[in-house]
Each structure stands twice: as C-alpha cells, then as structure tokens.
Write a protein that holds these residues in place. Structure first.
Motif, PDB file in Angstrom:
ATOM      1  N   GLY A  23       0.781  -1.232   0.000  1.00 42.32           N
ATOM      2  CA  GLY A  23       0.000   0.000   0.000  1.00 42.32           C
ATOM      3  C   GLY A  23       0.810   1.277   0.000  1.00 42.32           C
ATOM      4  O   GLY A  23       0.251   2.369  -0.026  1.00 42.32           O
ATOM      5  N   ALA A  24       2.137   1.154   0.033  1.00 44.01           N
ATOM      6  CA  ALA A  24       3.004   2.339   0.135  1.00 44.01           C
ATOM      7  C   ALA A  24       3.772   2.573  -1.157  1.00 44.01           C
ATOM      8  O   ALA A  24       4.187   1.622  -1.831  1.00 44.01           O
ATOM      9  N   ASN A  25       3.960   3.830  -1.511  1.00 46.92           N
ATOM     10  CA  ASN A  25       4.783   4.180  -2.670  1.00 46.92           C
ATOM     11  C   ASN A  25       5.558   5.459  -2.370  1.00 46.92           C
ATOM     12  O   ASN A  25       5.053   6.368  -1.718  1.00 46.92           O
ATOM     13  N   VAL A  26       6.766   5.518  -2.869  1.00 48.03           N
ATOM     14  CA  VAL A  26       7.553   6.754  -2.832  1.00 48.03           C
ATOM     15  C   VAL A  26       7.395   7.411  -4.196  1.00 48.03           C
ATOM     16  O   VAL A  26       7.848   6.879  -5.205  1.00 48.03           O
ATOM     17  N   ASP A  27       6.738   8.557  -4.233  1.00 53.20           N
ATOM     18  CA  ASP A  27       6.497   9.226  -5.516  1.00 53.20           C
ATOM     19  C   ASP A  27       7.802   9.732  -6.122  1.00 53.20           C
ATOM     20  O   ASP A  27       8.087   9.516  -7.300  1.00 53.20           O
ATOM     21  N   GLU A  28       8.574  10.438  -5.304  1.00 48.89           N
ATOM     22  CA  GLU A  28       9.844  10.994  -5.760  1.00 48.89           C
ATOM     23  C   GLU A  28      10.852  10.923  -4.621  1.00 48.89           C
ATOM     24  O   GLU A  28      10.493  11.180  -3.469  1.00 48.89           O
TER      25      GLU A  28
END
Length: 234
Positions: A219-224
């Motif tokens: 469920g987690a993402n690092v956009d930048e």
C-alpha cells in the motif's frame, strides 16, 4: 520470483541497481551495446546470485527498434516483467547554443524515449496484472536546470514530467511509479574531471534506495526521492 528489466545496466548506477536486485533474488534482463561487457557482467551476476535468471541482449536503447526488440526478447524469455528501471542516459556538459546539431535528438532518444516506449510496451500488461513498479532515474536537473548542460536539463525535466503522467495513469490500477532524483553521483559522467567520491552520492546509494522502496508494503509508494551529496552539489 520477480522479473526486472534495467536499461544502461553494465555501468554506473545501472550496474549497482542490477547487482542489488540480483541479491534480492530478482531475475534481471539487461542490455548493452558491448557484447563482451554484457557477457562478463552476466557471469558476475550468476556468481553473486546463482539462483536467478539473467537475460541479456545486445542493443542500443537510443534506437527504438533495438529497444523494442530487447523488450520483446525479455518478455519471451522471462514472462511478466513487473519491475522496470529506466536508467539509461547520457550527459553533455554544453550550453544549448554551443551544442552539436544532433545533440537534441540524441539526448531525447537516450534520456527520454526509452522510458516512454517501455511504458507503452509493458504498461497495459502491468494494468492487467494489477501490479508492477516503474522507476525513472531522473536528475536534480529535472528540478533546477543546469545552464552548462542545457539539452540534458530539458530531457531530464521531460523525464520527470513523464514520470508524473505515468503515476497518474497507473495509480488506479495498483501499479507504482517512482522518480529517483540523484544529485552529483560518482559515475562515468565525471570521467576526466577531478572529483572526490567521498563528496558525492555513490551508485550503490541509488541501488539501496530502489531496493528499500521495492520492499515497502503493497500500500506504500515513494512518488519521488531526491538524493544529494551531504555537502551540497558539486
């Protein structure tokens, strides 16, 4: 077992990222214009991680037909590709008005086109699978142009823009997209210049960031992610 495709994988950041993924037990597909370098790196990867599959192809990623052939070859030999690292790139230390006549086309075809075409090739398959992760290796020049690297700055701005569009398109489908934004990193781009590696980001730092992001919860993402030298840009 997961499958990853990495462009520009035999040197610098691409090499470090490929090794890090191999150590995670991820199968890797890599290409290079140099067949000897490719075979040597394949052997090294099998020593590091004997259990993984390494798919190799001689290809110039700046030539669309060769890039697509590499993508097709990878899919045929690996199946579903769930991780793409758009790393291939070139840097020219010249203002736009002093640059070569063909520099714009060459840098667009190296720094931007491969990410666009691989997204077009693999994107719908990731959507159908409801999973996947695309990493685009941008640059601090994506955020603040470098006057003495004009065309490079333009292409890296465009790559970050493409990353943002990919993310918006993929968010509803469970596919993650991340822009890695390195500052001064110790790679071949600095060849011929006197620099201190201890004052720079290392390729292994970028590789560690990618593996850390991959290992986050579903469920987690690092956009930048911006990674700069601790003492500031060189």
């Amino acid at each position: 077992m997961k499958n990853a495709l990495i462009t520009g994988a035999t040197k610098g950041m691409g090499r470090a990222i490929t090794i890090a993924l191999a150590k995670q037990g991820i199968n890797v597909a890599i290409c290079s214009r140099n067949a000897h370098e490719l075979e040597a790196f394949k052997a090294e990867l099998h020593e590091i991680a004997p259990q993984i599959k390494v798919v190799t192809a001689v290809a110039d990623c700046s030539i669309k037909a060769e890039l697509i052939n590499f993508a097709e070859f990878t899919e045929k030999n690996m199946g579903f590709v769930g991780i793409i690292v758009n790393n291939v790139g070139m840097y020219r230390h010249l203002p736009i008005l002093e640059d070569d006549e063909n520099s714009f086309e060459k840098q667009v075809n190296t720094n931007l086109m491969p990410a666009y075409e691989l997204y077009r090739f693999f994107g719908k398959k990731m959507v159908s699978a409801g999973e996947g992760h695309i990493f685009n290796i941008c640059s601090v020049a994506s955020l603040q142009p470098i006057a003495v690297a004009g065309v490079y700055s333009v292409t890296k701005y465009a790559l970050l823009g493409l990353n943002k569009v990919m993310k918006l398109e993929m968010e509803p489908h469970g596919v993650k997209v991340t822009a890695i934004i390195p500052g001064s990193t110790y790679t071949d781009s600095w060849k011929g210049m006197e620099v201190d590696p201890n004052q720079m980001v290392l390729p292994e730092d970028i590789a560690e960031a990618i593996t850390m992001i991959l290992n986050m919860s579903v469920g987690a993402n690092v956009d930048e992610m911006i990674i700069k030298p601790a003492g500031g840009q060189l």
